[in-house]
Design a protein around this motif. Structure first.
Motif, PDB file in Angstrom:
ATOM      1  N   ARG A 131      18.106  28.450  72.483  1.00 27.63           N
ATOM      2  CA  ARG A 131      19.098  27.491  71.988  1.00 27.63           C
ATOM      3  C   ARG A 131      18.925  26.134  72.665  1.00 27.63           C
ATOM      4  NH1 ARG A 131      23.818  32.083  72.248  1.00 27.63           N
ATOM      5  NH2 ARG A 131      23.160  33.154  70.350  1.00 27.63           N
ATOM      6  N   ALA A 132      18.751  26.176  73.981  1.00 30.15           N
ATOM      7  CA  ALA A 132      18.594  24.920  74.717  1.00 30.15           C
ATOM      8  C   ALA A 132      17.336  24.178  74.264  1.00 30.15           C
ATOM      9  CB  ALA A 132      18.521  25.207  76.216  1.00 30.15           C
ATOM     10  N   LEU A 133      16.293  24.955  74.005  1.00 27.98           N
ATOM     11  CA  LEU A 133      15.043  24.336  73.588  1.00 27.98           C
ATOM     12  C   LEU A 133      15.177  23.699  72.206  1.00 27.98           C
ATOM     13  CD1 LEU A 133      12.279  24.041  74.797  1.00 27.98           C
ATOM     14  CD2 LEU A 133      11.529  26.088  73.609  1.00 27.98           C
ATOM     15  N   ALA A 134      15.876  24.391  71.325  1.00 26.57           N
ATOM     16  CA  ALA A 134      16.089  23.837  69.978  1.00 26.57           C
ATOM     17  C   ALA A 134      16.860  22.532  70.051  1.00 26.57           C
ATOM     18  CB  ALA A 134      16.829  24.859  69.115  1.00 26.57           C
ATOM     19  N   ILE A 135      17.890  22.518  70.876  1.00 31.59           N
ATOM     20  CA  ILE A 135      18.693  21.290  71.007  1.00 31.59           C
ATOM     21  C   ILE A 135      17.845  20.178  71.609  1.00 31.59           C
ATOM     22  CG2 ILE A 135      20.614  20.275  72.301  1.00 31.59           C
ATOM     23  CD1 ILE A 135      22.113  22.883  71.800  1.00 31.59           C
ATOM     24  N   THR A 136      17.063  20.526  72.609  1.00 27.05           N
ATOM     25  CA  THR A 136      16.200  19.522  73.237  1.00 27.05           C
ATOM     26  C   THR A 136      15.253  18.909  72.207  1.00 27.05           C
ATOM     27  OG1 THR A 136      16.252  20.856  75.216  1.00 27.05           O
ATOM     28  CG2 THR A 136      14.596  19.130  75.143  1.00 27.05           C
ATOM     29  N   LEU A 137      14.650  19.772  71.399  1.00 23.00           N
ATOM     30  CA  LEU A 137      13.694  19.277  70.413  1.00 23.00           C
ATOM     31  C   LEU A 137      14.376  18.375  69.399  1.00 23.00           C
ATOM     32  CD1 LEU A 137      11.501  22.436  69.816  1.00 23.00           C
ATOM     33  CD2 LEU A 137      10.836  20.308  70.915  1.00 23.00           C
ATOM     34  N   LEU A 138      15.588  18.763  68.987  1.00 24.17           N
ATOM     35  CA  LEU A 138      16.315  17.932  68.016  1.00 24.17           C
ATOM     36  C   LEU A 138      16.660  16.573  68.617  1.00 24.17           C
ATOM     37  CD1 LEU A 138      18.641  20.494  66.239  1.00 24.17           C
ATOM     38  CD2 LEU A 138      16.691  19.283  65.289  1.00 24.17           C
ATOM     39  N   ALA A 139      17.138  16.602  69.873  1.00 26.42           N
ATOM     40  CA  ALA A 139      17.505  15.341  70.527  1.00 26.42           C
ATOM     41  C   ALA A 139      16.299  14.424  70.652  1.00 26.42           C
ATOM     42  CB  ALA A 139      18.112  15.623  71.899  1.00 26.42           C
ATOM     43  N   LYS A 165       8.923  14.727  62.894  1.00 23.88           N
ATOM     44  CA  LYS A 165       8.850  15.763  61.864  1.00 23.88           C
ATOM     45  C   LYS A 165       8.415  17.102  62.477  1.00 23.88           C
ATOM     46  CE  LYS A 165       7.986  13.255  57.607  1.00 23.88           C
ATOM     47  NZ  LYS A 165       7.008  12.950  56.586  1.00 23.88           N
ATOM     48  N   TYR A 166       7.394  17.015  63.339  1.00 22.74           N
ATOM     49  CA  TYR A 166       6.908  18.238  63.976  1.00 22.74           C
ATOM     50  C   TYR A 166       7.966  18.851  64.882  1.00 22.74           C
ATOM     51  CZ  TYR A 166       2.598  16.179  62.281  1.00 22.74           C
ATOM     52  OH  TYR A 166       1.664  15.624  61.478  1.00 22.74           O
ATOM     53  N   LEU A 167       8.657  17.964  65.584  1.00 22.03           N
ATOM     54  CA  LEU A 167       9.680  18.462  66.509  1.00 22.03           C
ATOM     55  C   LEU A 167      10.786  19.182  65.739  1.00 22.03           C
ATOM     56  CD1 LEU A 167       9.924  15.433  68.954  1.00 22.03           C
ATOM     57  CD2 LEU A 167       8.903  17.644  69.369  1.00 22.03           C
ATOM     58  N   VAL A 168      11.193  18.602  64.611  1.00 16.55           N
ATOM     59  CA  VAL A 168      12.250  19.231  63.825  1.00 16.55           C
ATOM     60  C   VAL A 168      11.763  20.573  63.294  1.00 16.55           C
ATOM     61  CG1 VAL A 168      13.579  19.035  61.699  1.00 16.55           C
ATOM     62  CG2 VAL A 168      13.412  17.077  63.235  1.00 16.55           C
ATOM     63  N   ALA A 169      10.494  20.603  62.887  1.00 19.27           N
ATOM     64  CA  ALA A 169       9.953  21.862  62.358  1.00 19.27           C
ATOM     65  C   ALA A 169       9.973  22.936  63.434  1.00 19.27           C
ATOM     66  CB  ALA A 169       8.537  21.628  61.853  1.00 19.27           C
ATOM     67  N   VAL A 170       9.526  22.582  64.640  1.00 19.68           N
ATOM     68  CA  VAL A 170       9.514  23.564  65.736  1.00 19.68           C
ATOM     69  C   VAL A 170      10.934  24.000  66.066  1.00 19.68           C
ATOM     70  CG1 VAL A 170       8.891  23.926  68.143  1.00 19.68           C
ATOM     71  CG2 VAL A 170       7.364  22.664  66.652  1.00 19.68           C
ATOM     72  N   ALA A 171      11.857  23.046  66.058  1.00 20.06           N
ATOM     73  CA  ALA A 171      13.252  23.378  66.365  1.00 20.06           C
ATOM     74  C   ALA A 171      13.776  24.377  65.342  1.00 20.06           C
ATOM     75  CB  ALA A 171      14.091  22.113  66.372  1.00 20.06           C
ATOM     76  N   LEU A 172      13.459  24.155  64.062  1.00 20.42           N
ATOM     77  CA  LEU A 172      13.917  25.076  63.026  1.00 20.42           C
ATOM     78  C   LEU A 172      13.340  26.471  63.250  1.00 20.42           C
ATOM     79  CD1 LEU A 172      13.760  22.868  59.820  1.00 20.42           C
ATOM     80  CD2 LEU A 172      15.786  23.801  60.938  1.00 20.42           C
ATOM     81  N   LEU A 173      12.061  26.494  63.628  1.00 24.03           N
ATOM     82  CA  LEU A 173      11.408  27.765  63.901  1.00 24.03           C
ATOM     83  C   LEU A 173      12.113  28.498  65.036  1.00 24.03           C
ATOM     84  CD1 LEU A 173       8.873  28.961  62.600  1.00 24.03           C
ATOM     85  CD2 LEU A 173       7.620  28.287  64.652  1.00 24.03           C
ATOM     86  N   LEU A 174      12.409  27.752  66.087  1.00 33.02           N
ATOM     87  CA  LEU A 174      13.099  28.347  67.230  1.00 33.02           C
ATOM     88  C   LEU A 174      14.455  28.896  66.813  1.00 33.02           C
ATOM     89  CD1 LEU A 174      12.342  25.871  70.147  1.00 33.02           C
ATOM     90  CD2 LEU A 174      11.560  28.203  69.886  1.00 33.02           C
ATOM     91  N   LEU A 175      15.144  28.162  65.946  1.00 36.63           N
ATOM     92  CA  LEU A 175      16.474  28.601  65.535  1.00 36.63           C
ATOM     93  C   LEU A 175      16.384  29.883  64.707  1.00 36.63           C
ATOM     94  CD1 LEU A 175      18.207  25.212  64.717  1.00 36.63           C
ATOM     95  CD2 LEU A 175      18.723  26.789  66.577  1.00 36.63           C
TER      96      LEU A 175
END
Lengths: 298, 700
Positions: free
Chosen positions: B62-70, B669-679
């Protein structure tokens, strides 16, 4: 079966109680002279001391200790809150055992015992009797499971006060988790009718100490309300409020001359009874009577 | 790696949320029955030190997803070139406008302006492209961008300043608004070979006294563009008083005619003046005082009209000067005594001027009413030669002209004269002779009661002064008698008015350069009520003035205004204009107006007769020298900016580069994609963890 159980339990307790007690409250059937009182119009002329009148030309009425056998009213609270038990025995179980024991005890003394089982209203009422089979009725009435909702002590007390004509001993067995002001008014009313009154306050040890470990949802047995309570946070306030309520009750009882005995359900029942009787003896009406009782006990 | 929107990194603080949620004691699902909640209060969930962090993996996801989104929101990008150098910065397009209007003649304002321009140009970098303009009513380049492009960058400033020093303030009025609009247009750079390089910001720098009379409102027709800023560099004179003079009643566009021997002038005192008492005095052409001075009191910010008696001298040209303020550029008006150009009206008729029942009486009254006694009436005997001297402005013929008179009148009209002919019954031959054809039948009309004028051509100069709705009622003028002219015999004639019966009342026939105006009814009281109406005076005045023909020419103009040459005056072959400083400018043939009115004073146009003189003045708005507040520019939508700062420009360049890089790389774009994957992984994991585990069989 269960009635028998209750009766047996009462019997065991009473016998154990007898065995352990050195001073008995039993003061017999006899009529004992207690004091003189100046005659006032309306007094029963049967009690006029004619001899004293002849000698001193004054009108005195003889007052007797225990003019008659004791009339005892057991008022047992069966509201939902009495069903609470943190462990061991429920308050209701404890209360009815207490009532049964007292009933049995008084029955043995040939006193007339009445019973009122109530929650918000009186559910069961047995007028004081001393005849055979009454004890069984009493036990049967006590056997019923609590199904009421809230505790409204004031209302049943008022009903009892209305229906009881003869003075007697009123024993209220309840947790008294209710506002104190109405209770006080009704107790005062009973007292004003000349009744003696004893309150046996049955409480669970968890209620006294609020000994819960972790947070949980607390479900109010009476109102059905649910609250999230963290004991670590709420304990201090609870104890303060509880003790404040207890202090108010105690103060009210003291003012009204009512004996209040707190009976935790983890305490042996005979000890509670013993406490009750001891305080009653210590609080005898006259020093002479106290002496007499004390002498007899010795 | 760098980020474009670092503030979004604050979103990293949201990592604390899963941490807090993990630390918060879960609200237990377990319920405990309790006797009464009477003594209890709800306690909010809290974080306890005793709480353990459960499900560390979930927390990490969760923390990683938020970090990537931020970080994605912060728009990260990788810097390719290490740093931007100042020379990489785009050049600004700058137009430096120097106010060269008359108000800049005050004190040392011009010197201050030159110094301010110097200071301004110092700040510009080699890649900035600037041009220098002077403006008053119009914008003129001092040195253009293209000129400076030829010069090495180190010498550009010196070149521009050298050109500026050749300039000096003009006498013209100011139009800051127009200058701003023109400068913005010049900065658009359209059609230039290097237009594609001109992507920097546009900057208009105005070095000016920013006077209130500067016609800033002229800018309201423009719109301030988004990519331009305005920098104001004001120059001031400190606490001072400025008052100005404006001559009234001598402008061609002013309706009021000077009718008395007093001249009306308006004294304007500027809002920021510190004194309010002034004196007006007459001087002759060489500047010597002529008469006693007149005191004028004008509070600051107001204006007063003063009537000044003309001096006893008969000088053709005088000056009226104002004293009492600190600056004298606008303190003089030049007064050219208007020529009393008497128009001549020749009356040919049998009746006497003193006879109120005749027509001459009323014509004489009408001629007298022409302003300034500018017209005289000459009565000619019916049989005498009508036009002996110079041609008159108007000939009024009420009696049948003789043949010789007809010939003379025709010649007169061909040369541009105007004849008013009141036609009588039996004038068939005379009318035909005047028109230049056969006899035209004129018969007496049969009028039942009276006739009225209808179908009036109010566009014609004869009726134009009465065109307004409050004047154009002719129904109170009754005509008892009138003649009928057979209009078929009048070729090209225009009917200016008809009677209500449809018969022509006034006919105009062009003859050569002139015209014949035929009245079919007279103004004799026995014939009509025309002479008793004020409208008759206006009609006759209009005819006389029309004959004069020089109404466009007046005695006074403002600097920069075109002065139309007098009509009807013949210019010699080598006509010239003499300016106040004595210079002569040849007037080209065919030119109808003089344009070189660039300094105040008296101008003279040589004619075949004596020269036509007119005066030129400083625009009275120039006297309103109180400074404009900056808000006035902002109200017009101008984006005001401070001084040009190369550091700011560099920072802006870097920002633009960053935006470009980020736009190319699109790391977010890549960061959002990775964040979605993590979620997604987190969701699956959380679902698995929350499922109750199957009981393990007890070992046997």
């Amino acid at each position: 079966m269960r009635i028998k159980n209750l009766q047996m339990r009462a019997k065991v307790i009473v016998e154990g109680f007898y065995a352990g007690i050195h001073r008995s409250p039993y003061h017999g059937f006899s009529v004992e002279f207690s004091e003189y009182r100046q005659y006032s119009p309306g007094d029963d002329l049967r009690y006029l001391d004619w001899r004293l009148l002849a000698r001193t030309d004054r009108h005195y009425v003889k007052r007797f200790e225990d003019e008659t056998n004791l009339l005892c009213y057991l008022l047992v609270d069966t509201s939902r809150s009495m069903a609470f038990q943190a462990g061991g025995v429920s308050k209701h179980e404890y209360a009815r055992t207490l009532a049964a024991t007292m009933g049995y005890f008084l029955y043995l003394q040939r006193d007339a015992v009445g019973l009122a089982v109530f929650d918000e209203v009186i559910r069961e009422y047995l007028p004081p009797r001393r005849r055979a089979g009454h004890l069984r009725h009493l036990m049967a009435a006590l056997q019923r499971q609590p199904d009421g909702m809230g505790t409204n002590v004031a209302e049943p007390l008022e009903q009892v006060a209305r229906s009881v004509k003869k003075r007697g001993l009123v024993v209220l067995i309840s947790d008294l988790i209710a506002p104190t002001d109405l209770l006080k008014r009704q107790v005062a009313y009973l007292r004003s009718r000349g009744h003696e009154m004893i309150i046996l306050r049955v409480l669970d040890p968890a209620e006294l100490a609020f000994s819960f470990d972790d947070a949980r949802i607390f479900h109010d047995l009476e109102s059905g309300k649910k609250l999230y309570i963290d004991p670590d946070v709420a304990k201090r306030k609870y104890l303060d409020a509880f003790q404040s309520h207890a202090a108010t009750l105690s103060q009210d009882c003291k003012e009204l001359g009512v004996e209040l005995v707190v009976c935790p359900t983890d305490r042996p029942l005979e000890l509670s009874l013993f406490d009750l009787l001891r305080t009653r003896l210590e609080r005898g009406r006259t020093p002479a009577r106290n002496d007499r009782i004390a002498r007899r006990a010795r | 790696m760098s980020v474009l929107a670092p503030l979004y990194l604050l979103g990293l603080a949201a990592i604390s949320l899963p941490l807090v949620f993990h630390l918060i004691r879960r609200t237990p699902r377990r319920e405990t029955q309790f006797s009464s909640l009477m003594f209890l209060e709800p306690s909010p969930p809290r974080i306890t030190r005793r709480s353990r962090l459960d499900n560390l993996l979930l927390l990490l996801l969760r923390a990683l997803a938020i970090t990537l989104l931020a970080v994605a929101f912060a728009r990260p990008f990788f810097r390719q070139s290490a740093r931007t150098s100042p020379s990489d910065a785009m050049g600004e397009r700058v137009a430096v406008l120097v106010d060269a209007s008359a108000s800049m003649r005050r004190g040392d304002l011009w010197r201050q302006a030159v110094a301010a321009v110097d200071e301004t140009l110092k700040r510009y970098r080699p890649q900035d492209q600037y041009s220098l303009y002077a403006f008053d009513l119009s914008l003129r380049p001092i040195v253009s961008r293209q000129d400076l492009a030829q010069v090495p960058s180190a010498q550009r400033r010196a070149t521009a300043l050298a050109r500026l020093r050749e300039f000096s303030p003009t006498w013209a009025a100011t139009s800051i608004g127009q200058a701003m609009g023109d400068a913005l247009a010049s900065l658009e750079g359209e059609g230039e070979p290097d237009a594609q390089k001109m992507v920097g910001q546009r900057r208009v720098v105005i070095v000016s006294d920013l006077q209130q009379g500067g016609r800033l409102s002229d800018f309201s027709q423009y719109e301030w563009p988004d990519d331009a800023v305005l920098e104001l560099v004001p120059v001031t004179t400190g606490a001072s008083t400025n008052a100005g003079l404006a001559l009234l009643g001598q402008r061609s566009n002013e309706s009021e005619e000077p009718t008395e021997e007093k001249l009306r002038v308006r004294v304007i005192n500027s809002t920021d003046s510190i004194s309010d008492s002034f004196r007006l005095e007459w001087r002759n052409a060489s500047g010597d005082p002529l008469d006693d001075a007149t005191d004028v009191y004008v509070p600051p910010g107001e204006s007063r009209v003063a009537r000044v008696s003309l001096p006893a001298t008969r000088d053709e040209y005088m000056q009226l000067s104002l004293t009492g303020d600190d600056f004298d550029f606008d303190n003089t008006v030049h007064y050219v005594r208007p020529e009393v150009d008497q128009a001549r009206v020749i009356y040919s008729g049998v009746d006497d001027v003193g006879d109120a029942d005749g027509m001459a009486y009323y014509v004489a009254r009408a001629v007298e009413s022409v302003p300034l006694g500018a017209a005289v009436l000459e009565q000619a005997q019916p049989d005498s030669a009508l036009l002996t001297n110079a041609p008159p402005e108007l000939v009024v013929v009420t009696a049948q002209p003789t043949k010789a008179q007809c010939t003379a009148l025709r010649d007169y009209m061909r040369a541009g004269g105007t004849t008013l002919y009141v036609v009588q019954e039996g004038d068939d031959a005379a009318l035909g002779a005047l028109v230049g054809g056969d006899a035209i039948e004129v018969t007496e009309a049969d009028v039942d009661d009276y006739a009225l004028l209808g179908e009036i051509d109010f566009r014609h100069p004869l009726f134009a002064p009465m065109a307004g709705p409050q004047f154009n009622n002719f129904t109170q003028i009754h005509f008892w008698k009138h003649r009928q002219v057979d209009r078929a015999d009048l070729s090209d004639a225009a009917v200016l008015a008809r009677f209500d019966s449809g018969a022509p009342a006034i006919i105009e026939q062009r003859i050569g350069r002139g015209k014949l105006i035929v009245f079919t009814s007279s103004w004799r009281p026995a014939d009509s009520q025309l002479a008793r109406s004020w409208k008759f005076l206006l009609m006759l005045s209009a005819l006389i003035n029309q004959g004069r023909g020089d109404s466009a020419f007046s005695g006074s103009y403002l600097i920069g205004e075109q002065a139309p040459l007098p009509n009807g005056i013949d210019l010699p072959q080598d006509a010239f204009l003499t300016k106040p400083d004595g210079t002569r400018i040849l007037i080209q043939s065919g030119v109808s107006a003089v344009e070189d009115t660039d300094s105040p004073g008296v101008y003279a146009v040589s004619t075949t007769e004596r020269p036509a003189m007119f005066s030129v003045h400083v625009d009275p708005l120039e006297s309103e020298t109180a400074p404009l507040p900056q808000e006035a520019f902002e109200q017009l939508g101008c984006r005001l900016a401070g001084e040009f700062d190369p550091a700011t420009a560099n920072a802006e360049l870097r920002q633009m580069r960053d935006i470009e890089l980020e736009g190319q790389q699109k790391v977010w774009k890549y960061l959002v994609a990775v964040a979605l994957l993590l979620l997604i992984v987190e969701t699956l994991l959380a679902g698995k963890l929350s499922r109750p585990t199957a009981p393990q069989p007890a070992p046997a």
